[in-house]
Design a protein around this motif. Structure first.
Motif, short mmCIF file in Angstrom:
data_model
loop_
_atom_site.label_atom_id
_atom_site.label_comp_id
_atom_site.label_asym_id
_atom_site.label_seq_id
_atom_site.Cartn_x
_atom_site.Cartn_y
_atom_site.Cartn_z
N SER A 110 -8.77 -10.23 -8.54
CA SER A 110 -9.75 -9.29 -8.01
C SER A 110 -9.07 -8.48 -6.91
O SER A 110 -8.40 -9.04 -6.04
CB SER A 110 -10.94 -10.07 -7.42
N TRP A 111 -9.24 -7.17 -6.97
CA TRP A 111 -8.56 -6.25 -6.05
C TRP A 111 -9.55 -5.64 -5.07
O TRP A 111 -10.65 -5.26 -5.47
CB TRP A 111 -7.87 -5.15 -6.84
N THR A 112 -9.15 -5.50 -3.82
CA THR A 112 -10.01 -4.92 -2.79
C THR A 112 -9.44 -3.57 -2.34
O THR A 112 -8.23 -3.35 -2.42
CB THR A 112 -10.14 -5.86 -1.59
N PRO A 113 -10.30 -2.68 -1.86
CA PRO A 113 -9.83 -1.36 -1.43
C PRO A 113 -8.81 -1.48 -0.30
O PRO A 113 -8.93 -2.31 0.60
CB PRO A 113 -11.10 -0.67 -0.93
N GLY A 114 -7.78 -0.63 -0.38
CA GLY A 114 -6.82 -0.52 0.70
C GLY A 114 -5.77 -1.62 0.79
O GLY A 114 -4.92 -1.57 1.68
N LYS A 115 -5.81 -2.60 -0.09
CA LYS A 115 -4.84 -3.70 -0.05
C LYS A 115 -3.80 -3.49 -1.14
O LYS A 115 -4.14 -3.40 -2.32
CB LYS A 115 -5.52 -5.05 -0.24
N SER A 116 -2.55 -3.46 -0.75
CA SER A 116 -1.45 -3.22 -1.66
C SER A 116 -0.62 -4.49 -1.81
O SER A 116 -0.60 -5.33 -0.92
CB SER A 116 -0.58 -2.10 -1.07
N THR A 117 0.06 -4.62 -2.94
CA THR A 117 0.93 -5.78 -3.14
C THR A 117 2.27 -5.62 -2.43
O THR A 117 3.00 -6.58 -2.31
CB THR A 117 1.23 -5.99 -4.64
N GLU A 118 2.60 -4.44 -2.00
CA GLU A 118 3.92 -4.04 -1.51
C GLU A 118 4.84 -3.84 -2.72
O GLU A 118 4.61 -4.39 -3.78
CB GLU A 118 4.55 -5.04 -0.55
N LEU A 119 5.87 -3.08 -2.50
CA LEU A 119 6.85 -2.80 -3.55
C LEU A 119 7.61 -4.08 -3.85
O LEU A 119 8.23 -4.66 -2.95
CB LEU A 119 7.78 -1.69 -3.07
N HIS A 120 7.56 -4.57 -5.10
CA HIS A 120 8.11 -5.88 -5.43
C HIS A 120 8.56 -5.95 -6.89
O HIS A 120 8.21 -5.10 -7.69
CB HIS A 120 7.06 -6.98 -5.18
N ASP A 121 9.30 -7.02 -7.20
CA ASP A 121 9.57 -7.36 -8.59
C ASP A 121 9.10 -8.79 -8.82
O ASP A 121 8.60 -9.44 -7.90
CB ASP A 121 11.06 -7.18 -8.96
N HIS A 122 9.23 -9.26 -10.04
CA HIS A 122 8.77 -10.61 -10.40
C HIS A 122 9.95 -11.52 -10.70
O HIS A 122 9.84 -12.43 -11.53
CB HIS A 122 7.80 -10.53 -11.58
#
Length: 185
Positions: A66-78
């Protein structure tokens, strides 16, 4: 004499397999098969992303996020995992590093994406103006959760985070051991 040849990938699953798993997971969530994993009070978190593991084994992890407004994962890889996602509701913005710049795309409900090893991206709930709306005033659909199903194979063990330098390159800022999807939850 025949010799076994190891796969170039760390998993026997392919991106198409992961897309199928996220699609099936999305169908199962919409059909109520995972209602027992959803927030018990029926209220989706409004301040932080939320996730529940739908399936796990030695080859794959499947998650509902579930995603909330304004929250980012940051630039990433897996790290060493392939990935895929299916958007159930709302829309996500993905900022993907293409080797020279960040490219943005919006994934709306029903859209799917897969990402190979080395795919560097940032994901967030799409801003309201990114989602087609016929009503410019208050839209009650914005209160609905933005949900997506993600699959990782092999299951996540680490993620690396990056920044774009002033020279237009990527610099890894840190690597963390994790079994959580899409960064800190």
């Amino acid at each position: 004499m025949e010799r076994a040849v190891a796969s170039a990938l760390p998993t026997r699953l392919r991106p198409a397999d992961l897309l199928r798993l996220t699609d099936e997971g999305a169908e199962d969530v919409l059909a109520g098969r995972y209602d027992h994993l959803l927030p018990s009070n029926g209220v989706w978190p409004a301040d932080e992303r939320w996730a529940a593991r739908l399936l796990t084994d030695d080859e794959v992890d499947v998650w509902l996020i579930s995603w909330t407004p304004g929250k980012s994962t940051e630039l990433h890889d897996h790290a060493g995992s392939l990935g895929a996602l299916t958007v159930l509701s709302g829309a996500l913005s993905e900022f993907r590093w293409n080797g020279s710049e960040l490219r943005r795309r919006t994934l709306a409900a029903g859209d799917q994406a897969s990402f190979p090893i080395g795919w560097v991206h940032d994901v967030m709930r799409a801003p309201a103006q990114s989602v087609a709306s016929t009503e410019p005033a208050f839209d009650p659909a914005l209160l609905e959760p933005t949900l997506s199903v993600h699959a990782y194979s092999p299951p996540l063990t680490a993620m690396s985070y990056y920044e774009v330098t002033g020279h237009g390159t990527l610099r890894r800022t840190r690597t963390v051991l994790t079994d959580q999807p899409e960064g800190d939850m």
